[in-house]
Enzyme design. Structure first.
Site, short mmCIF file in Angstrom:
data_model
loop_
_atom_site.label_atom_id
_atom_site.label_comp_id
_atom_site.label_asym_id
_atom_site.label_seq_id
_atom_site.Cartn_x
_atom_site.Cartn_y
_atom_site.Cartn_z
N SER A 1 1.69 3.60 -6.16
CA SER A 1 1.46 2.55 -5.16
C SER A 1 1.62 1.16 -5.77
O SER A 1 1.43 0.97 -6.97
CB SER A 1 0.06 2.67 -4.57
N1 SAH Z 1 -2.55 7.50 -6.30
C1 SAH Z 1 -1.19 7.63 -6.77
C2 SAH Z 1 -0.19 7.34 -5.66
C3 SAH Z 1 0.28 8.60 -5.17
S1 SAH Z 1 1.44 8.68 -3.86
C4 SAH Z 1 -0.90 6.75 -7.96
O1 SAH Z 1 -1.75 5.93 -8.34
O2 SAH Z 1 0.17 6.89 -8.55
C5 SAH Z 1 0.64 9.97 -2.93
C6 SAH Z 1 0.44 11.29 -3.67
O3 SAH Z 1 -0.24 12.15 -2.76
C7 SAH Z 1 1.72 12.00 -4.05
O4 SAH Z 1 1.71 12.29 -5.42
C8 SAH Z 1 1.70 13.27 -3.21
O5 SAH Z 1 2.28 14.39 -3.83
C9 SAH Z 1 0.21 13.46 -3.00
N2 SAH Z 1 -0.16 14.29 -1.85
C10 SAH Z 1 0.41 14.34 -0.61
N3 SAH Z 1 -0.23 15.23 0.17
C11 SAH Z 1 -1.24 15.77 -0.58
C12 SAH Z 1 -2.23 16.77 -0.35
N4 SAH Z 1 -2.35 17.42 0.81
N5 SAH Z 1 -3.10 17.05 -1.35
C13 SAH Z 1 -3.01 16.43 -2.55
N6 SAH Z 1 -2.08 15.48 -2.85
C14 SAH Z 1 -1.20 15.16 -1.87
#
Ligand code: SAH
Length: 220
Positions: A69
């Protein structure tokens, strides 16, 4: 595991301070959040090809077609969580691990779930290597939360959800907070905060528009 020496030199520290200044100008006022951003070496969470841009206020691609993000978004969501020392926090969407480290720097006990096995494994290794081994990572479907570790003081969802996940609300303590981008995956989402006043009493607030990758059902 070989011990990896990472560089966090004056240049990177300087760029990080500038980023923090930008975030302050954009309205992030919580000093603890700004200090946490000033501490976590964001360049270690990007592929080397993007390292140059680590301290720009932008989102970037990571593995499995996911994104780290934008720093402003991380700061904004973190600020809404009103993190206190010792808070037990569940993050949905570990991704690169950057957001989890920001929460950890605020002295929270951090639990984070990722549905992509490759991303979970790579990030878990990274966190251990760079000194964040106290963050507990889980491979699984975030929609289920972590019933065995519940209840949590705070829950942070870093992917967009169309419908408020009630399973997660059930895993919040009374007076606990959940912050998440609410809305259709194709569009922008409304940053939403829910306060659990009681088992059946939830107060909801809205905080402007953001764009996230979708929270998907099941494991990958
Ligand atoms: N917090 C992260 C940003 C991640 S983007 C950072 O600091 O880099 C969102 C993430 O959510 C992705 O890696 C995606 O694979 C994950 N995601 C999406 N649906 C999900 C679910 N049902 N359970 C766990 N993770 C999930």
């Amino acid at each position: 595991m070989p011990y990896m020496i990472f560089e966090d030199n004056y240049r990177q520290k300087g760029l990080r301070r500038k980023l923090v200044e930008q975030l302050r100008k954009k309205g992030i006022h919580d000093v603890n959040v700004l200090n946490a951003i000033n501490t976590v070496p964001r360049h270690l969470f990007l592929d080397t090809a993007f390292e140059e841009w680590a301290y720009k206020d932008n989102a970037f691609p990571i593995d499995c077609e996911q994104t780290i993000s934008q720093p402003y978004t991380v700061a904004f969501q973190t600020q809404l969580l009103e993190v206190k020392e010792g808070d037990k926090i569940l993050e949905i969407g570990l991704g690169s691990g950057y957001q989890a480290c920001v929460l950890y720097e605020l002295k929270a006990k951090v639990y984070s779930i990722e549905r992509h096995k490759t991303l979970h494994d790579k990030t878990s290794t990274r966190l251990k290597t760079i000194g964040y081994s106290a963050i507990r990572t889980f491979y699984g479907d975030g929609y289920l939360g972590l019933p065995r570790q519940a209840p949590f003081d705070k829950i942070l969802i870093t992917a967009s959800v169309k419908e408020t996940p009630t399973t997660l609300l059930a895993q919040l303590k009374i007076n606990g907070l959940m912050v998440y981008p609410h809305g259709d995956h194709k569009d922008t989402q409304i940053m939403t905060r829910i306060i659990k006043r009681n088992e059946n009493d939830f107060q909801q607030e809205a905080f402007g528009q953001f764009r996230f990758v979708p929270m998907l059902k099941g494991k990958e």
